[in-house]
Scaffold this motif. Structure first.
Motif, PDB file in Angstrom:
ATOM      1  N   GLY A 120      66.441   5.840  -0.398  1.00 13.98           N
ATOM      2  CA  GLY A 120      65.219   5.297   0.165  1.00 13.98           C
ATOM      3  C   GLY A 120      65.426   4.133   1.108  1.00 13.98           C
ATOM      4  O   GLY A 120      64.481   3.687   1.746  1.00 13.98           O
ATOM      5  N   MET A 121      66.661   3.624   1.219  1.00 10.03           N
ATOM      6  CA  MET A 121      66.919   2.493   2.101  1.00 10.03           C
ATOM      7  C   MET A 121      66.887   2.931   3.557  1.00 10.03           C
ATOM      8  O   MET A 121      67.386   3.983   3.922  1.00 10.03           O
ATOM      9  CB  MET A 121      68.279   1.869   1.791  1.00 10.03           C
ATOM     10  CG  MET A 121      68.346   1.103   0.479  1.00 10.03           C
ATOM     11  SD  MET A 121      67.316  -0.383   0.512  1.00 10.03           S
ATOM     12  CE  MET A 121      68.045  -1.272   1.895  1.00 10.03           C
ATOM     13  N   VAL A 122      66.269   2.099   4.383  1.00  9.93           N
ATOM     14  CA  VAL A 122      66.240   2.314   5.828  1.00  9.93           C
ATOM     15  C   VAL A 122      66.844   1.070   6.468  1.00  9.93           C
ATOM     16  O   VAL A 122      66.314  -0.028   6.329  1.00  9.93           O
ATOM     17  CB  VAL A 122      64.806   2.524   6.346  1.00  9.93           C
ATOM     18  CG1 VAL A 122      64.811   2.717   7.860  1.00  9.93           C
ATOM     19  CG2 VAL A 122      64.155   3.709   5.648  1.00  9.93           C
ATOM     20  N   GLY A 123      67.965   1.221   7.159  1.00 12.44           N
ATOM     21  CA  GLY A 123      68.584   0.060   7.767  1.00 12.44           C
ATOM     22  C   GLY A 123      69.331  -0.801   6.751  1.00 12.44           C
ATOM     23  O   GLY A 123      69.612  -0.388   5.633  1.00 12.44           O
ATOM     24  N   THR A 124      69.632  -2.020   7.169  1.00 12.98           N
ATOM     25  CA  THR A 124      70.432  -2.953   6.379  1.00 12.98           C
ATOM     26  C   THR A 124      69.565  -4.104   5.895  1.00 12.98           C
ATOM     27  O   THR A 124      68.744  -4.624   6.661  1.00 12.98           O
ATOM     28  CB  THR A 124      71.585  -3.513   7.232  1.00 12.98           C
ATOM     29  OG1 THR A 124      72.370  -2.427   7.722  1.00 12.98           O
ATOM     30  CG2 THR A 124      72.465  -4.439   6.418  1.00 12.98           C
TER      31      THR A 124
ATOM     32  N   PRO B 297      59.201  -4.623   7.024  1.00 11.33           N
ATOM     33  CA  PRO B 297      59.404  -3.360   7.757  1.00 11.33           C
ATOM     34  C   PRO B 297      58.519  -2.264   7.197  1.00 11.33           C
ATOM     35  O   PRO B 297      58.387  -2.118   5.979  1.00 11.33           O
ATOM     36  CB  PRO B 297      60.890  -3.052   7.515  1.00 11.33           C
ATOM     37  CG  PRO B 297      61.505  -4.377   7.198  1.00 11.33           C
ATOM     38  CD  PRO B 297      60.443  -5.144   6.461  1.00 11.33           C
ATOM     39  N   GLY B 298      57.881  -1.502   8.104  1.00  6.42           N
ATOM     40  CA  GLY B 298      57.048  -0.401   7.663  1.00  6.42           C
ATOM     41  C   GLY B 298      55.674  -0.803   7.197  1.00  6.42           C
ATOM     42  O   GLY B 298      54.913   0.032   6.727  1.00  6.42           O
TER      43      GLY B 298
ATOM     44  N   ARG C  11      60.725   5.442  -3.580  1.00  4.49           N
ATOM     45  CA  ARG C  11      62.005   5.062  -4.169  1.00  4.49           C
ATOM     46  C   ARG C  11      62.314   3.575  -4.030  1.00  4.49           C
ATOM     47  O   ARG C  11      63.371   3.118  -4.438  1.00  4.49           O
ATOM     48  CB  ARG C  11      63.127   5.876  -3.505  1.00  4.49           C
ATOM     49  CG  ARG C  11      63.044   7.350  -3.815  1.00  4.49           C
ATOM     50  CD  ARG C  11      63.981   8.165  -2.949  1.00  4.49           C
ATOM     51  NE  ARG C  11      63.544   8.176  -1.571  1.00  4.49           N
ATOM     52  CZ  ARG C  11      64.118   8.913  -0.622  1.00  4.49           C
ATOM     53  NH1 ARG C  11      65.143   9.673  -0.907  1.00  4.49           N
ATOM     54  NH2 ARG C  11      63.661   8.876   0.612  1.00  4.49           N
ATOM     55  N   ARG C  12      61.386   2.778  -3.476  1.00  5.02           N
ATOM     56  CA  ARG C  12      61.695   1.388  -3.179  1.00  5.02           C
ATOM     57  C   ARG C  12      61.812   0.500  -4.412  1.00  5.02           C
ATOM     58  O   ARG C  12      62.365  -0.586  -4.345  1.00  5.02           O
ATOM     59  CB  ARG C  12      60.615   0.799  -2.260  1.00  5.02           C
ATOM     60  CG  ARG C  12      59.266   0.658  -2.914  1.00  5.02           C
ATOM     61  CD  ARG C  12      58.272   0.073  -1.914  1.00  5.02           C
ATOM     62  NE  ARG C  12      56.950  -0.005  -2.473  1.00  5.02           N
ATOM     63  CZ  ARG C  12      56.085   0.989  -2.505  1.00  5.02           C
ATOM     64  NH1 ARG C  12      56.443   2.152  -1.997  1.00  5.02           N
ATOM     65  NH2 ARG C  12      54.900   0.853  -3.033  1.00  5.02           N
TER      66      ARG C  12
END
Length: 312
Positions: free
Chosen positions: A270-274, A301-302, A211-212
């Motif tokens: 799909g967002m992780v964090g800010t 990240p990731g 989803r990015r």
């Protein structure tokens, strides 16, 4: 997979010898392989060949072994195993794309794996069948993960010769490197440092699955709203937007960008964090600036979890 592996396990050496004699790739007997993983690997190859895999010698790969190991693992929770299978298949798809295997053939090979798993084990929807059962992961999710991982690598090759990133529609890192070369040449011609007048604004997103693409595009559009006076806006890696802009007032503009992106991505899937936004000074030379772009990509990240090959 016990019902499938008993007869195969007893004849692993014979199978390997027969494969060598017939010119087929050796699919069993690799060091440290469990009987379950080796049997699945052999069955997967047979199903893939039946579905039309064209070059037998090009099918075996360490990424295939990794998929078989993860699929046949009998430890960990189901959600953790599903994530591990998804990551292993994403790596495998990237390897296939890097080897020049088309998307259609890669997806056919994925279908062959599904057939191999269905035939080799009792595939159930709930973990109630005992240790021999294999829970089938979400097929649609795996299809998306494999397709996107393959596209990442295939489009990475394309992006090396294109000015526009094929996935996001933003300028590519190749374009940004070219633009930086122009900036450094102009600075040298006027006897000053390139970093005296310009700097980079780095917008990093933590979006780790298929989803990015949408959040990345939204972030690029937000950057275009804040930096609308001819600044260069490009995508680096899989989730980083970089803006080459004049230094004057840049800290304040970076703050506006951060607030705008946070607001626009508040409900994005799909967002992780800010999202993070920072100002990065230009290095002394163009080569150092290109190396900086590579580090920005590697520090995403990731990045360690998503092992598809990337190109700076």
């Amino acid at each position: 997979m016990d019902g499938v592996t008993d007869s195969r396990t007893d004849s692993r050496t014979d199978s390997a010898t027969d494969a060598a004699a017939e010119g087929r790739p050796r699919l069993v007997g690799r060091p440290g392989a469990t009987a379950r993983a080796a049997a699945l690997r052999e069955r997967w190859f047979a199903c893939s060949s039946a579905l039309g895999w064209t070059a037998a010698a090009e099918w075996p790969d360490p990424a295939v072994d990794a998929v078989c190991d993860v699929v046949t693992a009998r430890h960990g929770g189901h959600e953790a195993r599903d994530r591990a299978v998804e990551r292993a298949l994403a790596r495998w798809a990237g390897v296939r794309a890097g080897a020049g295997v088309g998307l259609a053939e890669t997806l056919t090979d994925l279908a062959a794996l599904n057939t191999a798993v269905s035939g080799a084990d009792r595939v159930v929807d709930a973990p109630t069948e005992g240790p021999a059962a294999v829970r089938r992961p979400d097929g649609v999710r795996l299809l998306r993960a494999v397709s996107l991982a393959w596209t990442d690598v295939a489009c990475g090759d394309l992006a090396e010769t294109a000015a526009v990133d094929p996935l996001s529609g933003l300028a590519s890192v190749r374009y940004l490197r070219t633009r930086l070369a122009e900036v450094y040449r102009a600075a040298r011609a006027h006897g000053r440092e390139a970093g005296a007048d310009r700097a980079l604004v780095v917008l990093a997103l933590d979006v780790r699955d298929w989803r990015r693409v949408a959040p990345l595009t939204i972030a690029g559009e937000a950057a275009g709203v804040v930096f609308d006076a001819g600044e260069s806006i490009a995508v680096v890696g899989r989730g980083t937007v970089v803006v080459l802009a004049p230094r004057e007032g840049l800290t304040e503009r970076a703050g506006v960008l951060r607030r705008l992106v946070e607001r626009r991505l508040a409900a994005a899937e799909g967002m992780v964090g800010t999202p993070t936004v920072r100002v990065e000074p230009l290095p002394r030379t163009h080569d150092e600036a290109c190396a900086l772009l590579g580090r920005l990509r590697d520090e995403e990240p990731g990045a360690d979890e998503d092992a598809e090959p990337q190109r700076a």
